[in-house]
Design an enzyme around this catalytic site. Sequence first.
Site, PDB file in Angstrom:
ATOM      1  N   HIS A 176     -32.340  -3.128  21.669  1.00 29.44           N
ATOM      2  CA  HIS A 176     -32.192  -3.609  20.256  1.00 29.44           C
ATOM      3  C   HIS A 176     -33.343  -4.142  19.575  1.00 29.44           C
ATOM      4  O   HIS A 176     -33.954  -4.841  20.086  1.00 29.44           O
ATOM      5  CB  HIS A 176     -30.870  -4.703  20.126  1.00 29.44           C
ATOM      6  CG  HIS A 176     -29.758  -4.239  20.890  1.00 29.44           C
ATOM      7  ND1 HIS A 176     -28.894  -3.152  20.462  1.00 29.44           N
ATOM      8  CD2 HIS A 176     -29.132  -4.558  21.806  1.00 29.44           C
ATOM      9  CE1 HIS A 176     -27.705  -3.184  21.100  1.00 29.44           C
ATOM     10  NE2 HIS A 176     -27.933  -3.847  21.902  1.00 29.44           N
ATOM     11  N   ALA A 198     -26.495  -9.587  22.869  1.00 26.75           N
ATOM     12  CA  ALA A 198     -27.648  -8.914  23.252  1.00 26.75           C
ATOM     13  C   ALA A 198     -28.946  -8.677  22.569  1.00 26.75           C
ATOM     14  O   ALA A 198     -29.701  -7.907  22.846  1.00 26.75           O
ATOM     15  CB  ALA A 198     -27.138  -7.350  23.536  1.00 26.75           C
ATOM     16  N   ASN A 253     -21.677  -4.579  18.588  1.00 27.08           N
ATOM     17  CA  ASN A 253     -21.407  -5.979  18.114  1.00 27.08           C
ATOM     18  C   ASN A 253     -22.463  -6.836  17.602  1.00 27.08           C
ATOM     19  O   ASN A 253     -22.339  -7.605  16.683  1.00 27.08           O
ATOM     20  CB  ASN A 253     -20.577  -6.596  19.205  1.00 27.08           C
ATOM     21  CG  ASN A 253     -19.174  -6.148  19.475  1.00 27.08           C
ATOM     22  OD1 ASN A 253     -18.228  -6.514  18.729  1.00 27.08           O
ATOM     23  ND2 ASN A 253     -18.947  -5.657  20.656  1.00 27.08           N
TER      24      ASN A 253
HETATM   25  N1  LIG Z   1     -21.519  -9.741  20.887  1.00 24.36           N
HETATM   26  C1  LIG Z   1     -21.984  -8.897  21.885  1.00 24.36           C
HETATM   27  O1  LIG Z   1     -23.206  -8.786  21.803  1.00 24.36           O
HETATM   28  C2  LIG Z   1     -21.319  -8.075  22.745  1.00 24.36           C
HETATM   29  C3  LIG Z   1     -21.952  -7.488  24.001  1.00 24.36           C
HETATM   30  C4  LIG Z   1     -21.168  -6.708  24.834  1.00 24.36           C
HETATM   31  C5  LIG Z   1     -19.653  -6.673  24.578  1.00 24.36           C
HETATM   32  N2  LIG Z   1     -19.174  -7.257  23.503  1.00 24.36           N
HETATM   33  C6  LIG Z   1     -17.610  -7.241  23.488  1.00 24.36           C
HETATM   34  O2  LIG Z   1     -17.033  -8.014  24.196  1.00 24.36           O
HETATM   35  C7  LIG Z   1     -15.644  -7.620  24.509  1.00 24.36           C
HETATM   36  C8  LIG Z   1     -15.698  -7.472  26.076  1.00 24.36           C
HETATM   37  O3  LIG Z   1     -16.556  -6.897  26.628  1.00 24.36           O
HETATM   38  P1  LIG Z   1     -16.530  -6.427  28.352  1.00 24.36           P
HETATM   39  O4  LIG Z   1     -17.781  -5.856  28.580  1.00 24.36           O
HETATM   40  O5  LIG Z   1     -15.916  -7.771  28.805  1.00 24.36           O
HETATM   41  O6  LIG Z   1     -15.398  -5.535  28.048  1.00 24.36           O
HETATM   42  P2  LIG Z   1     -14.424  -4.966  29.300  1.00 24.36           P
HETATM   43  O7  LIG Z   1     -13.740  -3.586  29.105  1.00 24.36           O
HETATM   44  O8  LIG Z   1     -15.048  -5.099  30.813  1.00 24.36           O
HETATM   45  O9  LIG Z   1     -13.069  -6.077  29.179  1.00 24.36           O
HETATM   46  C9  LIG Z   1     -12.495  -5.961  28.025  1.00 24.36           C
HETATM   47  C10 LIG Z   1     -11.061  -6.528  28.655  1.00 24.36           C
HETATM   48  O10 LIG Z   1     -10.261  -6.780  27.563  1.00 24.36           O
HETATM   49  C11 LIG Z   1      -8.793  -6.392  27.534  1.00 24.36           C
HETATM   50  N3  LIG Z   1      -8.322  -6.085  26.310  1.00 24.36           N
HETATM   51  C12 LIG Z   1      -8.550  -5.010  25.665  1.00 24.36           C
HETATM   52  N4  LIG Z   1      -7.719  -5.030  24.355  1.00 24.36           N
HETATM   53  C13 LIG Z   1      -7.026  -6.061  24.472  1.00 24.36           C
HETATM   54  C14 LIG Z   1      -6.136  -6.861  23.721  1.00 24.36           C
HETATM   55  N5  LIG Z   1      -5.867  -6.249  22.529  1.00 24.36           N
HETATM   56  N6  LIG Z   1      -5.617  -7.979  23.885  1.00 24.36           N
HETATM   57  C15 LIG Z   1      -5.970  -8.652  25.384  1.00 24.36           C
HETATM   58  N7  LIG Z   1      -6.756  -7.922  26.068  1.00 24.36           N
HETATM   59  C16 LIG Z   1      -7.373  -6.762  25.703  1.00 24.36           C
HETATM   60  C17 LIG Z   1      -9.101  -5.075  28.543  1.00 24.36           C
HETATM   61  O11 LIG Z   1      -7.834  -4.713  29.390  1.00 24.36           O
HETATM   62  C18 LIG Z   1     -10.250  -5.537  29.636  1.00 24.36           C
HETATM   63  O12 LIG Z   1      -9.610  -6.132  30.560  1.00 24.36           O
HETATM   64  C19 LIG Z   1     -15.655  -6.177  23.912  1.00 24.36           C
HETATM   65  O13 LIG Z   1     -15.103  -5.877  22.794  1.00 24.36           O
HETATM   66  C20 LIG Z   1     -17.414  -5.738  23.660  1.00 24.36           C
HETATM   67  O14 LIG Z   1     -17.502  -4.972  22.774  1.00 24.36           O
HETATM   68  C21 LIG Z   1     -19.792  -8.002  22.528  1.00 24.36           C
END
Ligand SMILES: NC(=O)c1ccc[n+]([C@@H]2O[C@H](COP(=O)([O-])OP(=O)(O)OC[C@H]3O[C@@H](n4cnc5c(N)ncnc54)[C@H](O)[C@@H]3O)[C@@H](O)[C@H]2O)c1
Length: 264
Positions: free
Chosen positions: A215, A117, A185
């Site tokens: 950000h 992001a 992140n």
């Molecule tokens: N890099 C970036 O800029 C950025 C931006 C947004 C989100 N993210 C990260 O990306 C990831 C996904 O985001 P999202 O919005 O899809 O979240 P979300 O909560 O919508 O989905 C996450 C999914 O992962 C599953 N999960 C959690 N722990 C798990 C594990 N140990 N093993 C298998 N499945 C697991 C959950 O059940 C859920 O279905 C998060 O960690 C979030 O922090 C990163």
Amino acid sequence: MPHLKRVGLIGCGAIGTYIATLLKDKFKKQARLAFVCDIQTEKARALGRVVSLKTLVAKSDFIIEAAHADVVSTLVPLALKKNKSILVMSVGGLLNVTHLAALLAKSKGTVYIPSGAIAGIDALCAAMQDGLQSVTLTTRKPVQGLQGAPILKEKGIDLASIKSETVLFEGTAREAVKAFPQNVNVAAVLSLATLGPEHVRVKVITSPEFKKNSHEIMAEGKCGKIRTLVENEPSETNPKTSALAQYSVAATLEKIFSKIKIGT
Ligand SMILES: NC(=O)c1ccc[n+]([C@@H]2O[C@H](COP(=O)([O-])OP(=O)(O)OC[C@H]3O[C@@H](n4cnc5c(N)ncnc54)[C@H](O)[C@@H]3O)[C@@H](O)[C@H]2O)c1
């Protein structure tokens, strides 16, 4: 990458569901979603063939993580030891992967980290060639987007009592990721691209007035000053996640597949 065929997806939430759609539509000629895995099995079942994490790593040609920082410290070493390439979204988790450089050196796999992001990773990577003296990130988040962050419990902060603009955190990128594992992140991405998690400074501010995640990056080096600001719209399915973070996965996959690669 002509051999990229079977994709394994860990995490079937907002970003994972978007990735599944991408693989079915935009990238259907290059890849297919072969295996999925999620701690909430019903979410995984909705997207594809559910397997264990170990099977997914063994059988996939390319792995995409969109789950949780906790899974990254085991998943990334497992993938690299099997010479698999992996795209990581829970980038904060990468800061806890011990001996990442050694694992990468021994592996035929590659770790892909989308910009997420934030804006400016291209210019910052270029500027790093001649050194950067300082890199700071100021993140502004709506109050409701911070629910569940460990720092709140640790410091006894009640989000409902916040009535005006409040600085919740100031520290290094490593400390920020620990304090807000699901929210910053981008601090991990920025630190891995530039000065490292101990040297990038992060400030997290919230207010009931804030409606969007924003950000702001400020960096200074020999080549000059770089300042970027992104005011993000949230993803339709997860208010903690910015829509731009989803699109950065699409852009990263596009760069992997494309014969013309634009940007540093
Ligand atoms: N890099 C970036 O800029 C950025 C931006 C947004 C989100 N993210 C990260 O990306 C990831 C996904 O985001 P999202 O919005 O899809 O979240 P979300 O909560 O919508 O989905 C996450 C999914 O992962 C599953 N999960 C959690 N722990 C798990 C594990 N140990 N093993 C298998 N499945 C697991 C959950 O059940 C859920 O279905 C998060 O960690 C979030 O922090 C990163």
